[in-house]
Design a protein around this motif. Sequence first.
Motif, PDB file in Angstrom:
ATOM      1  N   MET A  48       0.838  -1.159   0.000  1.00 14.29           N
ATOM      2  CA  MET A  48       0.000   0.000   0.000  1.00 14.29           C
ATOM      3  C   MET A  48       0.897   1.240   0.000  1.00 14.29           C
ATOM      4  O   MET A  48       1.978   1.239   0.568  1.00 14.29           O
ATOM      5  N   LYS A  49       0.403   2.305  -0.643  1.00 21.04           N
ATOM      6  CA  LYS A  49       1.198   3.510  -0.787  1.00 21.04           C
ATOM      7  C   LYS A  49       0.253   4.700  -0.943  1.00 21.04           C
ATOM      8  O   LYS A  49      -0.814   4.579  -1.525  1.00 21.04           O
ATOM      9  N   PHE A  50       0.656   5.862  -0.408  1.00 21.88           N
ATOM     10  CA  PHE A  50      -0.081   7.089  -0.669  1.00 21.88           C
ATOM     11  C   PHE A  50       0.892   8.263  -0.674  1.00 21.88           C
ATOM     12  O   PHE A  50       2.004   8.167  -0.163  1.00 21.88           O
ATOM     13  N   SER A  51       0.456   9.356  -1.286  1.00 19.69           N
ATOM     14  CA  SER A  51       1.262  10.570  -1.371  1.00 19.69           C
ATOM     15  C   SER A  51       0.436  11.768  -0.935  1.00 19.69           C
ATOM     16  O   SER A  51      -0.762  11.827  -1.189  1.00 19.69           O
ATOM     17  N   ILE A  52       1.118  12.703  -0.296  1.00 14.38           N
ATOM     18  CA  ILE A  52       0.518  13.974   0.097  1.00 14.38           C
ATOM     19  C   ILE A  52       1.356  15.070  -0.548  1.00 14.38           C
ATOM     20  O   ILE A  52       2.587  15.045  -0.464  1.00 14.38           O
ATOM     21  N   GLU A  53       0.687  16.027  -1.182  1.00 19.35           N
ATOM     22  CA  GLU A  53       1.395  17.114  -1.844  1.00 19.35           C
ATOM     23  C   GLU A  53       1.154  18.439  -1.130  1.00 19.35           C
ATOM     24  O   GLU A  53       0.025  18.815  -0.854  1.00 19.35           O
ATOM     25  N   TYR A  54       2.259  19.116  -0.836  1.00 18.29           N
ATOM     26  CA  TYR A  54       2.233  20.444  -0.226  1.00 18.29           C
ATOM     27  C   TYR A  54       2.689  21.442  -1.291  1.00 18.29           C
ATOM     28  O   TYR A  54       3.596  21.129  -2.068  1.00 18.29           O
ATOM     29  N   ASP A  55       2.144  22.643  -1.290  1.00 20.29           N
ATOM     30  CA  ASP A  55       2.555  23.643  -2.281  1.00 20.29           C
ATOM     31  C   ASP A  55       3.652  24.560  -1.739  1.00 20.29           C
ATOM     32  O   ASP A  55       3.813  25.691  -2.197  1.00 20.29           O
ATOM     33  N   HIS A  56       4.414  24.056  -0.799  1.00 22.38           N
ATOM     34  CA  HIS A  56       5.476  24.838  -0.158  1.00 22.38           C
ATOM     35  C   HIS A  56       6.473  23.902   0.504  1.00 22.38           C
ATOM     36  O   HIS A  56       6.179  22.729   0.731  1.00 22.38           O
ATOM     37  N   MET A  57       7.630  24.438   0.818  1.00 18.09           N
ATOM     38  CA  MET A  57       8.626  23.720   1.616  1.00 18.09           C
ATOM     39  C   MET A  57       8.281  23.943   3.086  1.00 18.09           C
ATOM     40  O   MET A  57       7.520  24.843   3.420  1.00 18.09           O
ATOM     41  N   PRO A  58       8.829  23.142   4.003  1.00 21.96           N
ATOM     42  CA  PRO A  58       8.563  23.375   5.424  1.00 21.96           C
ATOM     43  C   PRO A  58       9.015  24.769   5.849  1.00 21.96           C
ATOM     44  O   PRO A  58      10.012  25.282   5.339  1.00 21.96           O
ATOM     45  N   ASP A  59       8.290  25.374   6.755  1.00 20.27           N
ATOM     46  CA  ASP A  59       8.611  26.706   7.263  1.00 20.27           C
ATOM     47  C   ASP A  59      10.041  26.715   7.799  1.00 20.27           C
ATOM     48  O   ASP A  59      10.495  25.754   8.427  1.00 20.27           O
ATOM     49  N   LYS A  60      10.740  27.808   7.571  1.00 18.42           N
ATOM     50  CA  LYS A  60      12.139  27.925   8.019  1.00 18.42           C
ATOM     51  C   LYS A  60      12.289  27.719   9.517  1.00 18.42           C
ATOM     52  O   LYS A  60      13.294  27.179   9.981  1.00 18.42           O
ATOM     53  N   ALA A  61      11.291  28.112  10.293  1.00 16.52           N
ATOM     54  CA  ALA A  61      11.365  27.968  11.751  1.00 16.52           C
ATOM     55  C   ALA A  61      11.362  26.506  12.190  1.00 16.52           C
ATOM     56  O   ALA A  61      11.811  26.178  13.282  1.00 16.52           O
ATOM     57  N   LEU A  62      10.866  25.607  11.332  1.00 15.67           N
ATOM     58  CA  LEU A  62      10.763  24.192  11.696  1.00 15.67           C
ATOM     59  C   LEU A  62      11.958  23.359  11.256  1.00 15.67           C
ATOM     60  O   LEU A  62      12.098  22.215  11.679  1.00 15.67           O
ATOM     61  N   ARG A  63      12.800  23.904  10.434  1.00 15.24           N
ATOM     62  CA  ARG A  63      13.920  23.129   9.881  1.00 15.24           C
ATOM     63  C   ARG A  63      15.024  22.920  10.914  1.00 15.24           C
ATOM     64  O   ARG A  63      15.126  23.651  11.888  1.00 15.24           O
ATOM     65  N   GLY A  64      15.840  21.928  10.666  1.00 16.67           N
ATOM     66  CA  GLY A  64      16.884  21.545  11.607  1.00 16.67           C
ATOM     67  C   GLY A  64      17.896  22.615  11.915  1.00 16.67           C
ATOM     68  O   GLY A  64      18.451  22.645  13.013  1.00 16.67           O
TER      69      GLY A  64
END
Length: 122
Positions: free
Chosen positions: A1-17
């Motif tokens: 089984m497989k599914f995909s979710i599409e976002y129209d943006h990259m993760p917010d800069k505040a959330l990145r490592g």
Amino acid sequence: MKFSIEYDHMPDKALRGNSRAHWAAKLKPKEALQIETKIKLREVGAMPMSKVRIKYIAYYCGKPIDSDNLIMGMKYAQDMLAIEGIIEDDNPTYVQGLATEYHRVKTKKEVKLIMEVTEIEG
């Protein structure tokens, strides 16, 4: 089984490592990503899976986000897999692989991020 979710943006800069944002500055982007992910999981009809592999496919038009920072930025989306009961937990027992793939696009209108979740045997 497989599914995909599409976002129209990259993760917010505040959330990145590599973010040095105060924890309070992360609350709104975190909640927004979680709500968006919850809606998208329900739209695709994601069903429970035992163990998964997650692949993030980034279509970007600026400087690419390092793989580790992209994965860290999607932590709260990944958490939603467990919160929504798709997987039991998001620890290495259940999420047995994380990968990133990058594609350069010409315009910001083409920027998107796809979270591809694939069930694996075992």
